[in-house]
Design an enzyme around this catalytic site. Structure first.
Site: not given
Length: 298
Positions: A84, A188
């Site tokens: 990202h 994550e």
């Protein structure tokens, strides 16, 4: 019968990014020319009667050849891995420093100026994603790289945004459907930082109607809420499980995109027997992976 997948990185297809880390600030590599595909590589599938074929076109034919000649329990896929863009959590971390971030600030939802709970992209992160989209337009349009046949995405907002900026206009430019699939296991590594907690499922559905939440995706986020900090080994095991689910997803194709996070990319590479690699925000890379399914240990 229970099936178990093992994954290995196929060598000599893409440059080894881990070896390039010392060349970059903070050892975070960025998107490589040609997405790291080794130029001029010879493949057993090459059509020697046709001259001047582009490297990506020949490589795509090689992946198809690998699958056509593989045993029934072996499947090859190319993973397009995208980190990202720069988020508000990255911005705050840089402002206060690692010690202050890890011991106090990361556990807050935000301050009187900014929010980093389920962090959004900053203007810098948006521009990184737009620049990455331009790269992908050239890679697909001029170099002949295949479009992702399926796009998977972490449910965290910064990944949803990055996917939208990078891949939505890319798919539509080629008259292809844009239907990303949101997978919980792609999140994550869980550190109890609020930036790694997600929004409710209903909020994702409302704000990202083109995205499909995987079956079993629950309304309220439960990751990390038991106070357990995920170890590196546990994170790699979770990513191995995510890959197994993707390989079991029979219609996802040979070229698959995953929009994820920094530690997530390293964990995926490790789950495939490769070398962990740090990446800058707004970076894409690729890896050719061999998946072998064993049924009941056989």
């Amino acid at each position: 019968m229970a099936s178990q997948w093992t994954f290995t990185t196929v060598p000599d297809a893409f440059v080894e990014l881990a070896h390039l880390e010392p060349n970059y600030p903070e050892h975070k590599v960025t998107t490589q020319p040609h997405l790291g595909l080794i130029q001029g590589q010879k493949y057993p599938s090459d059509d020697l009667t046709t001259a001047g074929q582009r490297d990506w076109v020949r490589f795509a034919a090689y992946v198809k050849w690998l699958n056509e000649n593989a045993p029934g329990n072996v499947t090859y896929k190319v993973l397009y891995l995208t980190r990202h863009g720069f988020g508000y959590h990255n911005k705050k971390h840089a402002e206060v420093g690692t010690e202050e971030w890890d011991t106090r600030v990361s556990f807050l939802n935000g301050d009187d100026k900014e929010t980093w709970f389920d962090a959004h992209l900053t203007d810098v992160g948006i521009q990184q994603a737009l620049d990455l989209h331009t790269f992908w337009l050239d890679l697909v349009g001029n170099e002949g790289a295949p479009l992702p046949q399926t796009i998977y995405c972490s449910p965290l907002t910064r990944c949803l945004q990055t996917t939208d900026y990078v891949f939505k206009p890319l798919m539509k430019a080629h008259q292809q459907a844009f239907k990303p699939r949101v997978k919980e296991l792609l999140r994550e590594r869980m550190t109890l930082h609020t930036c790694d907690f997600r929004s409710p499922a209903s909020s994702i559905r409302e704000n990202w109607p083109e995205y499909t939440l995987e079956p079993g995706f629950v309304e309220v986020d439960t990751f990390g809420r038991d106070g357990h900090l995920e170890t590196d080994e546990e994170h790699v095991a979770r990513k191995q499980k995510a890959l197994a689910q993707i390989w079991e997803d029979g219609d996802c194709g040979e070229f698959v995109s995953l929009t994820v996070h920094s530690f997530a990319i390293s964990a995926i590479l490790l789950a495939c027997g490769g070398l962990a690699c740090k990446t800058r925000e707004g970076t894409s890379l690729a890896v050719l992976v061999r998946g072998e399914r064993k049924v009941n240990g056989v």
